[in-house]
Design an enzyme around this catalytic site. Structure first.
Site, PDB file in Angstrom:
ATOM      1  N   LYS A 124       0.831  -1.205   0.000  1.00 18.55           N
ATOM      2  CA  LYS A 124       0.000   0.000   0.000  1.00 18.55           C
ATOM      3  C   LYS A 124       0.868   1.258   0.000  1.00 18.55           C
ATOM      4  O   LYS A 124       0.630   2.188  -0.780  1.00 18.55           O
ATOM      5  CB  LYS A 124      -0.936   0.007   1.219  1.00 18.55           C
ATOM      6  CG  LYS A 124      -1.894   1.186   1.239  1.00 18.55           C
ATOM      7  CD  LYS A 124      -2.818   1.130   2.442  1.00 18.55           C
ATOM      8  CE  LYS A 124      -2.122   1.566   3.694  1.00 18.55           C
ATOM      9  NZ  LYS A 124      -3.043   1.706   4.853  1.00 18.55           N
ATOM     10  N   ASP A 142      -6.724   1.240   1.067  1.00 21.78           N
ATOM     11  CA  ASP A 142      -6.768   1.392   2.524  1.00 21.78           C
ATOM     12  C   ASP A 142      -8.174   1.062   3.006  1.00 21.78           C
ATOM     13  O   ASP A 142      -9.019   0.607   2.241  1.00 21.78           O
ATOM     14  CB  ASP A 142      -6.345   2.804   2.925  1.00 21.78           C
ATOM     15  CG  ASP A 142      -7.367   3.863   2.543  1.00 21.78           C
ATOM     16  OD1 ASP A 142      -8.331   3.562   1.790  1.00 21.78           O
ATOM     17  OD2 ASP A 142      -7.215   5.020   2.990  1.00 21.78           O
TER      18      ASP A 142
END
Length: 214
Positions: A124, A142
């Site tokens: 991420k 997220d």
């Protein structure tokens, strides 16, 4: 989990997002790619606002890997102690900075694999940096994007990897660059976890979420 929306509906959703905010920006403050990388790494399990508050003074004195090393773990810890998991994050940032100095001549690499090899940098974080700094259409999933993707049907998936693939597979190419920012901002301020603001949502007529808060 909602069913995957069709191409035309997704195109209309992102057309509306684009019309409302043509150039969405990430909210983490930074002065260069290194400070962006540090800020994103620090933002895990923390708010962007909290990270910004901690890093404003930090980045004035440590905006390169070498300057961060000179500051040391204790000096860095003092700056970021208001952020969750600050002790481990401080150790990771120092280790990361050391590797950047020793193996990359102090330059942040721009491949996902190289970024993910750094301490404290997951997929991420790597995707955020690749997207925000190098404008690669990489999708950082997220909690906000995961929630929005599954509620709306834009990108449903059982885990973050599945949602990331759904975004890449289903969102039209001309929206890919800004897709993750539009979805994060929508999830952060409108499609919130509790009591989503469906009455004020600009895509409520297209969203498949069954428990709309109207």
């Amino acid at each position: 989990m909602a069913k995957q929306l069709d191409y035309h509906t997704i195109r209309e959703i992102f057309t509306r997002f684009q019309n409302a905010e043509p150039e969405p920006k990430g909210e983490l403050e930074h002065v260069n790619v290194y400070t962006l990388l540090v800020a994103v790494a620090l933002s895990a399990q923390a708010t962007d606002a909290g990270v910004n508050k901690a890093t404003r003074a930090l980045f004035k004195i440590a905006d390169t890997p070498q300057k961060m090393l000179d500051l040391g773990v204790d000096g860095l810890t003092e700056h970021i102690k208001t952020i969750g998991l600050f002790r481990q994050k401080a150790k990771n940032v120092i280790k990361m900075s050391q590797i950047l100095v020793e193996d990359y001549d102090g330059i942040v690499p721009n491949s996902r694999a190289a970024l993910q090899s750094l301490p404290g940098v997951g997929r991420k974080t790597a995707n955020v940096v690749l997207n925000m700094w190098w404008h690669l259409p990489s999708q950082a999933v997220d909690t906000h994007i995961f929630r929005f993707g599954n509620r709306s049907g834009v990108a449903p998936g059982k885990d973050v990897d599945a949602v990331e693939r759904a975004i890449e597979d289903n969102i039209p190419a001309d929206f890919q660059l800004h897709a993750h920012h539009w979805m994060i901002l929508h999830g952060r301020y409108t499609c919130v976890a509790r009591k989503p603001k469906c009455a004020a949502c600009l895509i409520r007529d297209l969203c498949q979420f069954e428990d709309k808060n109207l």
